[in-house]
Design an enzyme around this catalytic site. Structure first.
Site, PDB file in Angstrom:
ATOM      1  N   ASP A   3      -2.244  41.482 -24.428  1.00  0.00           N
ATOM      2  CA  ASP A   3      -1.883  40.808 -25.682  1.00  0.00           C
ATOM      3  C   ASP A   3      -0.472  41.269 -26.022  1.00  0.00           C
ATOM      4  O   ASP A   3       0.058  42.191 -25.381  1.00  0.00           O
ATOM      5  CB  ASP A   3      -2.875  41.197 -26.800  1.00  0.00           C
ATOM      6  CG  ASP A   3      -2.491  40.590 -28.148  1.00  0.00           C
ATOM      7  OD1 ASP A   3      -2.243  39.374 -28.204  1.00  0.00           O
ATOM      8  OD2 ASP A   3      -2.403  41.336 -29.143  1.00  0.00           O
ATOM      9  N   SER A   4       0.104  40.669 -27.053  1.00  0.00           N
ATOM     10  CA  SER A   4       1.432  41.104 -27.487  1.00  0.00           C
ATOM     11  C   SER A   4       1.390  42.499 -28.100  1.00  0.00           C
ATOM     12  O   SER A   4       2.440  43.134 -28.218  1.00  0.00           O
ATOM     13  CB  SER A   4       1.978  40.123 -28.527  1.00  0.00           C
ATOM     14  OG  SER A   4       1.174  40.182 -29.693  1.00  0.00           O
ATOM     15  N   TYR A  35       4.796  37.612 -30.376  1.00  0.00           N
ATOM     16  CA  TYR A  35       4.929  36.437 -29.515  1.00  0.00           C
ATOM     17  C   TYR A  35       5.001  35.148 -30.347  1.00  0.00           C
ATOM     18  O   TYR A  35       5.615  34.168 -29.937  1.00  0.00           O
ATOM     19  CB  TYR A  35       3.712  36.312 -28.584  1.00  0.00           C
ATOM     20  CG  TYR A  35       3.676  37.232 -27.395  1.00  0.00           C
ATOM     21  CD1 TYR A  35       4.649  38.202 -27.163  1.00  0.00           C
ATOM     22  CD2 TYR A  35       2.630  37.122 -26.471  1.00  0.00           C
ATOM     23  CE1 TYR A  35       4.568  39.037 -26.054  1.00  0.00           C
ATOM     24  CE2 TYR A  35       2.559  37.943 -25.358  1.00  0.00           C
ATOM     25  CZ  TYR A  35       3.525  38.902 -25.156  1.00  0.00           C
ATOM     26  OH  TYR A  35       3.444  39.711 -24.050  1.00  0.00           O
ATOM     27  N   GLY A  36       4.308  35.167 -31.486  1.00  0.00           N
ATOM     28  CA  GLY A  36       4.063  33.924 -32.225  1.00  0.00           C
ATOM     29  C   GLY A  36       5.294  33.224 -32.741  1.00  0.00           C
ATOM     30  O   GLY A  36       5.282  32.014 -32.966  1.00  0.00           O
ATOM     31  N   CYS A  67      -4.769  36.696 -25.927  1.00  0.00           N
ATOM     32  CA  CYS A  67      -3.699  36.274 -26.831  1.00  0.00           C
ATOM     33  C   CYS A  67      -3.668  34.751 -26.867  1.00  0.00           C
ATOM     34  O   CYS A  67      -3.533  34.100 -25.828  1.00  0.00           O
ATOM     35  CB  CYS A  67      -2.373  36.820 -26.318  1.00  0.00           C
ATOM     36  SG  CYS A  67      -0.950  36.239 -27.262  1.00  0.00           S
ATOM     37  N   ASN A  68      -3.805  34.210 -28.065  1.00  0.00           N
ATOM     38  CA  ASN A  68      -3.787  32.751 -28.208  1.00  0.00           C
ATOM     39  C   ASN A  68      -2.418  32.179 -27.892  1.00  0.00           C
ATOM     40  O   ASN A  68      -2.308  31.111 -27.290  1.00  0.00           O
ATOM     41  CB  ASN A  68      -4.150  32.367 -29.642  1.00  0.00           C
ATOM     42  CG  ASN A  68      -5.600  32.661 -29.959  1.00  0.00           C
ATOM     43  OD1 ASN A  68      -6.426  31.765 -29.911  1.00  0.00           O
ATOM     44  ND2 ASN A  68      -5.919  33.898 -30.265  1.00  0.00           N
ATOM     45  N   GLU A 146       0.320  44.882 -37.112  1.00  0.00           N
ATOM     46  CA  GLU A 146       1.064  45.815 -36.252  1.00  0.00           C
ATOM     47  C   GLU A 146       1.579  47.012 -37.044  1.00  0.00           C
ATOM     48  O   GLU A 146       1.866  48.054 -36.480  1.00  0.00           O
ATOM     49  CB  GLU A 146       2.223  45.092 -35.549  1.00  0.00           C
ATOM     50  CG  GLU A 146       1.770  44.045 -34.526  1.00  0.00           C
ATOM     51  CD  GLU A 146       1.311  44.639 -33.184  1.00  0.00           C
ATOM     52  OE1 GLU A 146       1.905  45.627 -32.720  1.00  0.00           O
ATOM     53  OE2 GLU A 146       0.332  44.116 -32.611  1.00  0.00           O
ATOM     54  N   CYS A 178      -5.865  33.701 -33.629  1.00  0.00           N
ATOM     55  CA  CYS A 178      -4.913  34.734 -33.197  1.00  0.00           C
ATOM     56  C   CYS A 178      -5.733  36.005 -33.134  1.00  0.00           C
ATOM     57  O   CYS A 178      -6.470  36.315 -34.090  1.00  0.00           O
ATOM     58  CB  CYS A 178      -3.765  34.890 -34.188  1.00  0.00           C
ATOM     59  SG  CYS A 178      -2.731  36.346 -33.867  1.00  0.00           S
ATOM     60  N   THR A 179      -5.628  36.727 -32.035  1.00  0.00           N
ATOM     61  CA  THR A 179      -6.538  37.863 -31.856  1.00  0.00           C
ATOM     62  C   THR A 179      -6.226  39.025 -32.808  1.00  0.00           C
ATOM     63  O   THR A 179      -7.032  39.948 -32.933  1.00  0.00           O
ATOM     64  CB  THR A 179      -6.519  38.344 -30.395  1.00  0.00           C
ATOM     65  OG1 THR A 179      -5.164  38.602 -29.992  1.00  0.00           O
ATOM     66  CG2 THR A 179      -7.146  37.304 -29.485  1.00  0.00           C
ATOM     67  N   HIS A 180      -5.077  38.968 -33.476  1.00  0.00           N
ATOM     68  CA  HIS A 180      -4.798  39.981 -34.497  1.00  0.00           C
ATOM     69  C   HIS A 180      -5.611  39.744 -35.779  1.00  0.00           C
ATOM     70  O   HIS A 180      -5.849  40.671 -36.539  1.00  0.00           O
ATOM     71  CB  HIS A 180      -3.316  39.952 -34.897  1.00  0.00           C
ATOM     72  CG  HIS A 180      -2.390  40.630 -33.946  1.00  0.00           C
ATOM     73  ND1 HIS A 180      -2.083  40.113 -32.710  1.00  0.00           N
ATOM     74  CD2 HIS A 180      -1.669  41.779 -34.055  1.00  0.00           C
ATOM     75  CE1 HIS A 180      -1.212  40.920 -32.105  1.00  0.00           C
ATOM     76  NE2 HIS A 180      -0.961  41.942 -32.896  1.00  0.00           N
TER      77      HIS A 180
HETATM   78  N1  DGL Z   1      -2.410  38.158 -30.855  1.00  0.00           N
HETATM   79  C1  DGL Z   1      -1.619  37.095 -30.406  1.00  0.00           C
HETATM   80  C2  DGL Z   1      -2.290  35.768 -30.533  1.00  0.00           C
HETATM   81  O1  DGL Z   1      -3.486  35.721 -30.385  1.00  0.00           O
HETATM   82  C3  DGL Z   1      -0.127  37.103 -30.635  1.00  0.00           C
HETATM   83  C4  DGL Z   1       0.404  37.483 -31.926  1.00  0.00           C
HETATM   84  C5  DGL Z   1       1.909  37.634 -31.945  1.00  0.00           C
HETATM   85  O2  DGL Z   1       2.427  38.484 -31.205  1.00  0.00           O
HETATM   86  O3  DGL Z   1       2.569  36.912 -32.692  1.00  0.00           O
HETATM   87  O4  DGL Z   1      -1.664  34.750 -30.729  1.00  0.00           O
END
Ligand code: DGL
Length: 259
Positions: A3-4, A35-36, A67-68, A146, A178-180
């Site tokens: 993941d990011s 990443y988003g 990670c989505n 984060e 989003c997995t966060h």
């Molecule tokens: N956790 C990630 C997702 O599922 C990425 C979040 C990010 O880095 O912006 O999209």
């Protein structure tokens, strides 16, 4: 899996619980998060590099893209290039969402990259379920996670603003795309109200991974004890510290994944 940053730990938790016999290597790309908000082409390059490293450097038998946004950047070419199965979070999440709704009014929230890709619109259309879909991008949520700030007034104020489209759409099921976001579930749940079921792709992805490994005859015999390794491309000390809080003491032994 990768993941990011810390978000994929929600999927790691589900995977470790469901498949305790399996070894796990987790890379949090905190050196390049978030990443988003990045162009999907850049994210795609990271996803390819991380997947290749998992195969070349860790000899994995399967990859979970936890990670989505990385999934939304497109995995077809990576799947074609690598000799191992690749399980993503979007298809399992979409399936779980359409199974959960009772009214047929569903919502998906995610990063700007994921929402702008149209990946969820396509994945939900592929389920064939006749649902009405509302979407909302939630820039800023990942940054709170984060930083380890998962509750409080600032998170609530942002959530009230960003979730307005899905609140107004009167959804009864909301996918945390989003997995966060499961780390913010308390705040998101409070803003959405008690009539809305929050759906996390973590459990569903773990089930999908277990099924795929089972179909391919790749599962370890029950009774084996899996080893778990955690790596970060960013500051390893902060990864260890927050990772321990979010997942558990195992992350305290995290090592560096060189960029
Ligand atoms: N956790 C990630 C997702 O599922 C990425 C979040 C990010 O880095 O912006 O999209």
């Amino acid at each position: 899996m990768f993941d990011s940053g810390f978000g994929g730990l929600t999927v790691a938790r589900a995977l470790i619980d469901l498949l305790p016999a399996e070894d796990l290597v987790y890379i949090g790309d905190t050196g390049r998060y978030p990443y988003g908000s990045k162009p999907l082409d850049d994210v795609h390059g990271y996803a390819r590099e991380l997947s290749q490293s998992l195969v070349d450097d860790f000899d994995v038998k399967a990859i979970v893209v936890a990670c989505n946004t990385a999934t939304a950047s497109g995995l077809d070419d990576i799947r074609a290039e690598l000799p191992v199965p690749i399980i993503d979070v979007i298809e399992p999440g979409a399936r779980s969402l359409v199974r959960t709704t009772r009214t047929g009014r569903v919502g998906v929230i995610g990063t700007v990259g994921t929402m702008s890709s149209g990946a969820y619109v396509d994945a939900i259309a592929r389920t064939g379920a006749p649902v009405h879909l509302a979407l909302a991008a939630c820039p800023g949520f990942v940054e709170f996670v984060e930083r380890g700030q998962t509750t409080g007034d600032e998170v609530t104020v942002l959530a009230e603003r960003l979730l307005a489209p899905v609140v107004d759409a009167d959804v009864d099921a909301l996918l945390l795309g989003c997995t966060h976001y499961p780390f913010l579930a308390r705040t998101i749940g409070d803003v959405m109200g008690p009539g809305v079921t929050l759906v996390s792709s973590a459990d569903e992805t773990a089930f999908a991974a277990a099924a795929r490994l089972g179909d391919l005859g790749l599962l370890r015999p029950p009774g084996s004890v899996g080893q778990h390794r955690f790596l970060s491309s960013g500051d390893v000390d902060s990864f260890r510290e927050l990772g321990e809080r979010l997942l558990g003491s195992e992350v305290g032994a995290a090592q560096r994944w060189p960029l």
